[in-house]
Design an enzyme around this catalytic site. Structure first.
Site, PDB file in Angstrom:
ATOM      1  N   PHE A   1       1.688 -28.144  17.153  1.00 42.51           N
ATOM      2  CA  PHE A   1       1.456 -28.154  18.594  1.00 42.51           C
ATOM      3  C   PHE A   1       1.325 -26.768  19.209  1.00 42.51           C
ATOM      4  CE2 PHE A   1       3.899 -31.882  17.330  1.00 42.51           C
ATOM      5  CZ  PHE A   1       3.057 -32.890  17.743  1.00 42.51           C
TER       6      PHE A   1
ATOM      7  N   ILE B   1      -1.396 -12.112  30.028  1.00 44.59           N
ATOM      8  CA  ILE B   1      -1.674 -13.344  29.290  1.00 44.59           C
ATOM      9  C   ILE B   1      -2.688 -13.030  28.197  1.00 44.59           C
ATOM     10  CG2 ILE B   1      -2.618 -15.674  29.417  1.00 44.59           C
ATOM     11  CD1 ILE B   1      -1.477 -15.919  32.188  1.00 44.59           C
TER      12      ILE B   1
ATOM     13  N   ARG C   1      16.120 -34.513  15.522  1.00 42.94           N
ATOM     14  CA  ARG C   1      16.927 -34.076  16.671  1.00 42.94           C
ATOM     15  C   ARG C   1      16.825 -35.071  17.826  1.00 42.94           C
ATOM     16  NH1 ARG C   1      15.735 -29.733  20.550  1.00 42.94           N
ATOM     17  NH2 ARG C   1      13.586 -30.404  20.235  1.00 42.94           N
TER      18      ARG C   1
ATOM     19  N   TYR D   1      19.047 -19.129   9.906  1.00 47.26           N
ATOM     20  CA  TYR D   1      18.653 -20.187  10.837  1.00 47.26           C
ATOM     21  C   TYR D   1      19.747 -21.257  10.799  1.00 47.26           C
ATOM     22  CZ  TYR D   1      15.452 -23.405  13.244  1.00 47.26           C
ATOM     23  OH  TYR D   1      14.855 -24.247  14.156  1.00 47.26           O
TER      24      TYR D   1
END
Length: 542
Positions: A215, A280, A402, A463
């Site tokens: 995504f 940007i 999750r 992590y």
């Protein structure tokens, strides 16, 4: 460089939109397995049914504050069909996908969202929009895939009455390919899968596969210093950046003329990792490579995390690192096996490591042979290819788990950091302790898991995944833990973020990360490029 023809672009059809209150798309959501339900009941006493969630059309939003005059001014730039104040569109741009983000979405009451969503077609329109918003005092949040887990795309208004999101999905083309130099120029709005598909038409690949790959966008990867799961082989995203085009309220910045230069400080570094606070990014020229001829897989078991970490260090420091290299600690190894069952025959004990190798048949065979010798000598036991292939098959699915945990009242969140090899064990101990102590003090046990996700000659990243029973106010519950662990990371000599970026969530620790003078430098650059302060308020810069 070979010029390529842009494809036909529309504002709403070029990339999949994630659901508003969870990760990903509906097809990815699965119920919890019997093994996970049993673990939750045993550890946390949780066995409830998932809570039904609201339809996005039933969610109240705070009314848009966009004035008729500003709507007219903005539509004059992008066209009426590319400005939306529709509540569903606004809701889907209401922020990122951290656990607090999703908990806020599921709460009762009106939701915060941008007052309008703009879909610019190209760099010129982005530039014009920033000039207009700067002049008229409208806050601007750049929006790619909406995958931030640190509050990086939250619609913070700051001092401004109106905030808009600039969705870059129409900047979706590969505008140039240079196969001789191994470069390609990509629009900032391309998602990971679309970029790979377009590069694949030229026999090329970027090889950047973070967990957000499906995504997240090219511009987002650059703006957050993303690091993909194949970083051992191809490097971080910032290593791949050759050139940048950036729109700012003060004009266009184009940076990068050669593979390396001594022409002063590398100004690309101001914008790679700037999180939309300085400008940007509209296009990025990146290092690419031929699609690998073959991939080999090998999983390993180590008796403990320290032994496994030392083995990974030996690979990296001798230049024998594979394309993918990661090591799970005992807790994470155990949970992964509870999710999927033992694979490859004998049960996996200790700590599971994953290695994959990409390239030509000859190169892969030589690298795998060298690495196998080093890992065996360092105490590793080869497990075959099945666990590594299984990891690759499910490597983008973890965020869906999750969501399923949140649905049954389980708090689940992640965080990451990095340090030197010499300090790795100390940092892991201090982070784990801070999480266990802060959550335990609130009356709930916690399961803390960790893996090494990225490696370097001098150190590695850690992590962490944290699972605990939700209390009555889970947002406050996590905020207490997050504050404690952020302080612990800084005190133990780690970085506050390795690849998730700063956003709003890590901003309180930026002074400790870069020093007071470093903060003043950031503020000075922002004043020069964004004097009105409209670019992504409340993020990165203290």
């Amino acid at each position: 460089m070979v010029e390529t023809q842009p494809e036909n672009s529309g504002a709403t059809t070029l990339q999949p939109s994630m659901v508003w209150d969870a990760w990903g798309v509906p097809a990815g959501h699965q119920p919890l397995s019997a093994q996970i339900r049993g673990l939750l009941a045993q550890v946390f006493g949780i066995s409830g049914e998932p809570v039904a969630r609201r339809d996005e059309g039933d969610v109240p939003l705070r009314p848009s504050t966009l004035t008729a005059g500003d709507r007219a001014g903005l539509t004059a730039i992008v066209g009426d069909e590319h400005l939306s104040t529709d509540d569903v569109v606004r809701l889907r741009h209401a922020g990122g996908k951290s656990t607090p983000d999703l908990l806020r979405r599921r709460a009762d009451g009106p939701q915060d969202a941008p007052d309008a969503i703009l879909f610019p077609a190209d760099h010129a329109q982005v530039l014009a929009l920033l000039a207009y918003c700067s002049e008229h005092g409208i806050a601007v949040v750049p929006f790619g895939g909406g995958t931030s887990v640190v509050g990086g795309v939250d619609p913070v208004r700051g001092q401004f009455a109106t905030v808009v999101a600039l969705d870059l999905r129409r900047l979706d083309t590969v505008t140039g390919v240079d196969p001789v130099s191994g470069l390609a120029t990509l629009g900032a709005g391309l998602t990971g899968p679309r970029a790979e598909a377009l590069l694949g038409e030229h026999g090329l690949s970027l090889g950047h596969f973070p967990q957000s790959f499906e995504f997240a966008t090219i511009g987002g990867f650059a703006a957050t210093r993303s690091s993909g799961q194949a970083s051992a082989g191809y490097g971080r995203f910032d290593d791949m950046v050759e050139r940048l085009v950036v729109a700012t309220p003060q004009g266009t910045v184009e940076l990068g003329r050669a593979p390396a230069s001594a022409a002063g400080p590398d100004l690309r570094e101001l914008f790679v990792g700037s999180e939309g606070t300085l400008g940007i990014i509209t296009s990025v020229t990146l290092r690419v490579h031929p699609i690998p001829e073959t991939t080999a897989y090998q999983a390993w078991s180590f008796p403990d995390f320290a032994t496994g970490a030392a083995a990974l260090r030996s690979l990296v420091q001798t230049g024998a690192a594979p394309t993918v290299l990661r090591l799970s600690d005992e807790a994470e190894t155990g949970l992964n096996l509870a999710r999927s069952g033992d694979v490859g025959g004998a049960p996996v004990t200790g700590c599971l490591a994953i290695t994959t190798y990409e390239g030509t048949e000859e190169h892969v065979a030589a690298r795998a042979l060298e690495a196998s010798g080093l890992l065996t000598a360092a105490g590793g036991t080869a497990l075959g290819d099945a666990p590594a292939q299984q990891w690759e098959h499910g490597r983008f699915a973890a965020p869906y788990l999750r969501d399923a945990l949140l649905d049954v009242g389980v708090l689940c969140e992640t965080l990451e950091t990095a340090t030197t090899w010499a300090n790795l064990s100390n940092l892991k101990t201090k982070v784990t302790g801070a999480l266990m102590d802060s959550l335990g003090a609130q009356g709930t046990p916690a399961l803390v898991m960790c893996h090494i996700s990225h490696t370097y000659p001098t150190g590695a990243s850690l992590y962490f995944t944290i699972v605990a029973k939700q209390l009555d106010d889970p947002i406050a519950q996590w905020h207490i833990a997050k504050s404690a662990v952020g302080d612990a990371i800084i005190a133990a000599g780690g970085t506050i973020t390795h690849h998730h970026a700063v956003g709003a969530d890590h901003r309180p620790w930026m002074s400790a990360e870069v020093g007071d003078l470093g903060v003043r430098v950031l503020r000075a650059v922002k004043r020069e490029l964004d004097p009105a302060g409209v670019l992504n308020p409340g993020k990165l810069v203290p």
